[in-house]
Structures are given as C-alpha cells and as structure tokens.
Design an enzyme around this catalytic site. Structure first.
Site, PDB file in Angstrom:
ATOM      1  N   GLU A 266       1.853   1.550  -3.386  1.00 58.67           N
ATOM      2  CA  GLU A 266       0.903   2.437  -4.224  1.00 58.67           C
ATOM      3  C   GLU A 266       0.936   4.257  -3.993  1.00 58.67           C
ATOM      4  OE1 GLU A 266      -3.388   3.454  -3.091  1.00 58.67           O
ATOM      5  OE2 GLU A 266      -3.315   1.252  -2.396  1.00 58.67           O
TER       6      GLU A 266
ATOM      7  N   HIS B  80       0.890  -0.708  -0.294  1.00 66.47           N
ATOM      8  CA  HIS B  80       0.208   0.020   0.277  1.00 66.47           C
ATOM      9  C   HIS B  80       1.045   0.987  -0.097  1.00 66.47           C
ATOM     10  CE1 HIS B  80      -2.481   2.510   2.310  1.00 66.47           C
ATOM     11  NE2 HIS B  80      -3.099   2.903   1.181  1.00 66.47           N
TER      12      HIS B  80
END
Length: 467
Positions: free
Chosen positions: A82, A79
């Site tokens: 990302e 994450h």
C-alpha cells in the site's frame, strides 16, 4: 475503552477517518438514493451510489487482499505494498499523484485491513476522471524500486513502533490475537511482525502486486453527485484498458471451533495501569450459518456498551466503582470468524484483576440467565440505528459500508435490510446468542500488567517478532 476503540484495536484497520456530519432528515436512505452496478469486460466491478446533496464525489478502489490473506513469514506485505503504491509509475513519478490531487482541490489516502486494501480520493464531482486515470495507471504500471522499498520499509517499521510497540495496549492486543484466533490468519497483525517486515524482498512484493492488483480482484465504489451512466463511461475509458488477469483466492479456512478457554498474561514496563480483555469466538456476517444471529450479537454489544446508560458503564463504573472504564464490541463485517470482546480498566490499585474479570463474566452470565428488559433492548437498538443513520450522512462512509461488505463476501444489499433486522431482534434472540457463543470454550482472557517480573524478563512481551 469505547466500543469502537476495542473493535479498532483488534481488527487491524490501519486508518479510520470519520467524516460524519449531523444526522437529520437530509441523510439518505437506501431507498432514497439509488445504487447502480456494472461489471467491465476485464472483470472489474463498479458500484455507484447517487448522493446529490453536494457537488462532490468519493471514489474508492478496493482490492480483495489484506493481512488476512498473508502467511507467517511474510506478514505486513499488504500494508507495505500500500505504501509503495504511492511511489509512482512511468507516467507519474514519485509524489506526482499526490500533487495532482492536491492541485485539483481533493484529498486522498489509503488503508489496509484484514480483508482489503483501499485507495480513495475525495474531489469535486467534475474531477472524477482524474481519480480514475491515476488509479488505473498504478493498477498496472507501478514501479517497484529497490531504493524506494528500502526507504518505505523504514517508514513502515517506524509506523509499527509508534502505533504498536510503543503503545502498551496495542502491543498487548496484537499478542492477544495470536491466542484468540488459534486457526485463523486474523491472528497476525495488519502492520506485520517486525522480523517479517525486515525480510520481505522486492521480488516478493512484485509477486504480491501481480497476484492481487488485477481488475477482476478490484471493486470501484463511487458515491456522490454523479450520474451512473457517466461514471460507467469514465470507468470503461480508464480501467477498461487494464488487461484481465486471473486471481486465485485462498479457500475459506476451517477453524478450530471452541478450542477451550485460553489465557494470556503480559507484563509491560510501559503500561501505566492494568487492563483486562475478554474475547469470545463468534461468527461474522460472512460465516454465520444463521444470519439473524449477527444482528442479535450487535444488539447484545449495544446493551453492554451503548452510551453512558449501558450496563457496563452504569454497573461497573458508576454503581460498583470497580472499573475506571469498561466496554464491549463486536466487529460483524469480516470475511472470516470474528470476536465479541469485553474490556475494562480497574478503578484503582485496590481492585483485583480477577475481580474485574469475574465482573465482566457475570455480565455475560446475566444475559444468558435472564431476558433483557424491553426498555434496555429498545435503547440498544435505537443507538445502533442512530449510528447507521450518521454513517449514511457521510458519502465516505456510504462507500465504506458498501466496500467492506463486498470484500467480506457479502452483498451490499444487506444495508437495505439492516434497519428492519435490528428492529426485529428480540430479547429471546439476544439471550440465545449469549448462551450459544459467549461460553468458556470460546473464550480468551487477557491481562496486561504494568510491571516486569524480576525473574523472567522474557514475559514482558516487549520483544519484537512473531509470537
């Protein structure tokens, strides 16, 4: 809590955007809208689904990596990466990617799940090449900078505080997973443990990017007003130039099957009302030895929590009035084993938590002891099929369905057989999966209580770090 909300609480999806319109005769079926598949020379797969109802297109790049690929000590790295993927390349400095898509009337975002990280754009169909060009650039040329990492790390930790730490049920669900998944990377949170987020280094982030962001580990899904051959030409021109790199995937973990009933009691100062959650270990569409059992589990969840006429809402909320809300859910599309969950909030302070847990378990026992009646069965199946039709009405969710299946290791063609498989589920098959999987040795029972024991602050569950 609704069926969808329960599944979202436990699966770790970080963004879930509904773009569905009304379901009507214009909604496409898999037979009406052809799908084309290609593989570029560097190993990248391309799946194109034509939908000519509007001159728009959805482009999604799926990487087969998410929190379920991580290890303890470095949870949350997928994450965090990302977020860093929006920090620019030599051609496109930070913020430029967002500005380009906005100038062309589109929107974009990204989300990380357990089995994938996805980057998407929605644009006018004649602007598809722009999305491809930008995604191909950051697939190979991302600049990972120490200063940008320091800033984005704080953003992610604040996101964790807002979405988890300050949300009692989310915080509870995070700790529940560590017990419900005794031998699975699904045990840790998609947002990562706080201590791990603080410890991830720039070198580790670069290594994660180099390992997983390769064309052979990527899937391009395009749905919209396009011609497949044209999409292929654009994909070759943009992504075909990215050098191939080998990607080694982790083996599919062996699970501790039916380890015995487990319990979690968590106290929280922030919780306003008690909350109970039951989770049974069940196979997913990727791990089931008998695929038809998956459809029976879906129907079973719909029987318990398929609209206001479903059993939990009717019997626990309205008839017996022991629950303010009650639900059930099953996340079938996953790379590893999943959970079948039930939850409830007591109707008032006079309802004992043990009584609410007992009532939920009695609903399971009823499904095991007696076949569901025809009317209830058909209503549950019709609801599932209606939900499926609504999703097909959205280009975004057509692409989502394809990408989620493929990154779970399942052929997207499951979408073609799904309606027939749901219609074929019988009362006997629902009873069989209830007897096989919804058993005490596969069960985790969690209770969230809105108080702090005066003699043991360590039980509050409000601390950060790994369980």
């Amino acid at each position: 809590m609704t069926r969808t909300a329960i599944v979202m609480l436990l699966t770790g999806l970080l963004l879930y955007s509904t773009v569905c319109a009304s379901a009507d005769d214009s909604a496409p079926s898999t037979e009406q809208w052809p799908v084309s598949e290609y593989r570029l020379d560097n190993g990248m797969r391309v799946i194109v689904r034509e939908d000519h109802r509007a001159p728009v297109v959805v482009s999604q790049v799926w990487y087969r990596v998410g929190s379920g690929y991580e290890r303890l000590g470095r949870t949350g790295i997928s994450h965090l990466l990302e977020h860093m993927m929006f920090k620019g390349t030599a051609k496109h400095p930070p913020g430029e990617l967002l500005r380009i898509i906005a100038r062309n009337g589109g929107r974009q975002n990204a989300f990380t799940g357990r089995d994938f990280t996805v980057y998407f754009q929605q644009l006018a169909a004649d602007r598809l090449e722009i999305a491809f060009r930008l995604e191909a650039d950051r697939m190979q040329n991302l600049i990972l900078d120490a200063q940008e990492l320091a800033k984005e790390r704080q953003v992610v930790m604040e996101e964790r505080r807002m979405r988890v730490t300050d949300q009692p049920r989310s915080h509870f669900g995070e700790h529940f997973n560590t017990i419900a998944y005794p031998a699975s990377p699904y045990a840790w949170p998609g947002l990562g443990w706080q201590a791990d987020l603080e410890a991830i280094t720039l070198a580790e982030l670069r290594g994660w990017y180099a390992r997983w962001y390769a064309p052979g580990n990527a899937l391009l899904v395009v749905v919209g007003d396009v011609q497949p051959e044209h999409v292929l030409r654009l994909a070759k021109a943009a992504f075909g130039k990215v050098p191939a790199r080998a990607t080694t995937h982790p083996h599919r973990e062996n699970y501790l099957q039916a380890p015995g009933e487990r319990r979690l009691v968590m106290h929280s100062k922030e919780a306003k009302v008690p909350y109970v959650l039951l989770g049974y270990q069940v196979p997913s569409v990727a791990t089931a030895q008998e695929r038809d059992e998956i459809y029976a589990l879906m129907v079973l969840a719909s029987i318990l929590d398929g609209g206001k006429g479903a059993r939990l809402s009717q019997e626990l909320v309205r008839d017996r009035r022991i629950a303010a809300s009650a639900g059930a859910g099953y996340s079938a599309v996953a790379r590893l084993d999943s959970l079948f969950v039930l939850d409830a909030v007591p109707s008032d302070a006079e309802v004992a938590i043990d009584s609410l847990v007992k009532a939920l378990r009695e609903q399971v026992q009823r499904l095991q002891s007696e076949p569901v009646d025809t009317e209830t069965l058909e209503r549950a199946k019709n609801l599932l099929l209606a939900d499926h039709l609504y999703e097909l009405d959205s280009m975004f969710y057509q692409a989502m369905q394809i990408g989620m299946l493929e990154t779970a290791g399942v052929d997207w063609r499951m979408l073609e057989v799904y309606p027939g498989k749901i219609r074929a589920v019988s009362a006997a098959s629902v009873q069989a999966v209830a007897r096989k999987y919804l058993i005490p040795s596969r069960l985790t029972v969690g209770t969230l209580l809105p108080q702090t024991p005066p003699d043991d602050d360590a039980q509050t569950g409000n601390g950060e770090g790994r369980s």
